[in-house]
Design a protein around this motif. Sequence first.
Motif, short mmCIF file in Angstrom:
data_model
loop_
_atom_site.label_atom_id
_atom_site.label_comp_id
_atom_site.label_asym_id
_atom_site.label_seq_id
_atom_site.Cartn_x
_atom_site.Cartn_y
_atom_site.Cartn_z
N GLY A 82 0.80 -1.22 0.00
CA GLY A 82 0.00 0.00 0.00
C GLY A 82 0.82 1.26 0.00
O GLY A 82 0.36 2.32 0.44
N THR A 83 2.04 1.18 -0.54
CA THR A 83 2.94 2.33 -0.58
C THR A 83 3.10 2.82 -2.01
O THR A 83 3.26 2.02 -2.94
N VAL A 84 3.09 4.12 -2.19
CA VAL A 84 3.23 4.70 -3.53
C VAL A 84 4.64 4.45 -4.06
O VAL A 84 5.63 4.72 -3.37
N THR A 85 4.72 3.95 -5.28
CA THR A 85 6.02 3.71 -5.92
C THR A 85 6.32 4.71 -7.03
O THR A 85 7.45 4.76 -7.53
N GLY A 86 5.33 5.49 -7.41
CA GLY A 86 5.56 6.49 -8.45
C GLY A 86 4.27 7.14 -8.91
O GLY A 86 3.19 6.60 -8.72
#
Length: 205
Positions: free
Chosen positions: A125-129
Motif C-alpha cells: 500500500g505504498t506509492v512507488t511512483g
Amino acid sequence: MSNTKVSMDPKYIIKLTVTLFLTCVVVAGLLGGVNAITADKIAASNWQKTVEAMSAVVADPASTNFSDAMELTDAMTAAATAAGGTLDSVYEAQVNGQAVGYAVKVVSSGSQGNIEMMVGVDTDGTVTGVSIVKNSETAGIGSKVMANEPLATGVGVLDQFVGKSAADGTLTVGANVDAITGATVSSRGVTAGVNAALAAAGAIG
C-alpha cells in the motif's frame, strides 16, 4: 405545356438496382476492413502509451509485466470517489509471475480541467511512483507540477509522493505534501489523485 412520360425498361431498372446494391456492399466491406485495421492500430498504440505510463510508476520497470485491466468493483470505485478522484482502471504489476503491486489510473480536478494520472502502489500500500498521463494545466504554472519540477527541497513535486501510504493519513497540501509556488490548485489535484489511487488499491480484495 405537355407532360412527357419517360418509359424505362424494367430489366434496366433491375440491373441498375442490383449494381447499386453490389457497389454499396463492396464499399461497406472495404470501409469495415479499413476500420478494423485502424482500430487495431489505435488499440495497440493506446496500450503502448498505457504501458509506458505504468512502467514510469513501478520500482523495477525493466522486470515488471502488467496484466490486462482488472475488473473494477463497487468498493474500489467508491473508495476512490470518497478520496477525491475518479477511478479509471487498475492493472496488476507482476515480477516473475508474482504480484508486486498495482498501476492505478485515476482522474482528478486541476485548475484548468481534469488531470489523468497513473499511480503505482505496491502490495504494502505504498506509492512507488506518479506519472501524469494527460492534463490541461496552465503553462508555466500548473505545468510545473505536471512536469515534476523540483520543490524548494530539490525533490520533484511528483516524486515526493513515493513512499507515502495510508499510514501517513490523508495526503494534504500544506500538511504532509508540498506545493509548487503559484500552483497550489494543480498540486492539490495531483494529491487528490494519489489519495484516490491509494484508497482504490486498499479496497482490492
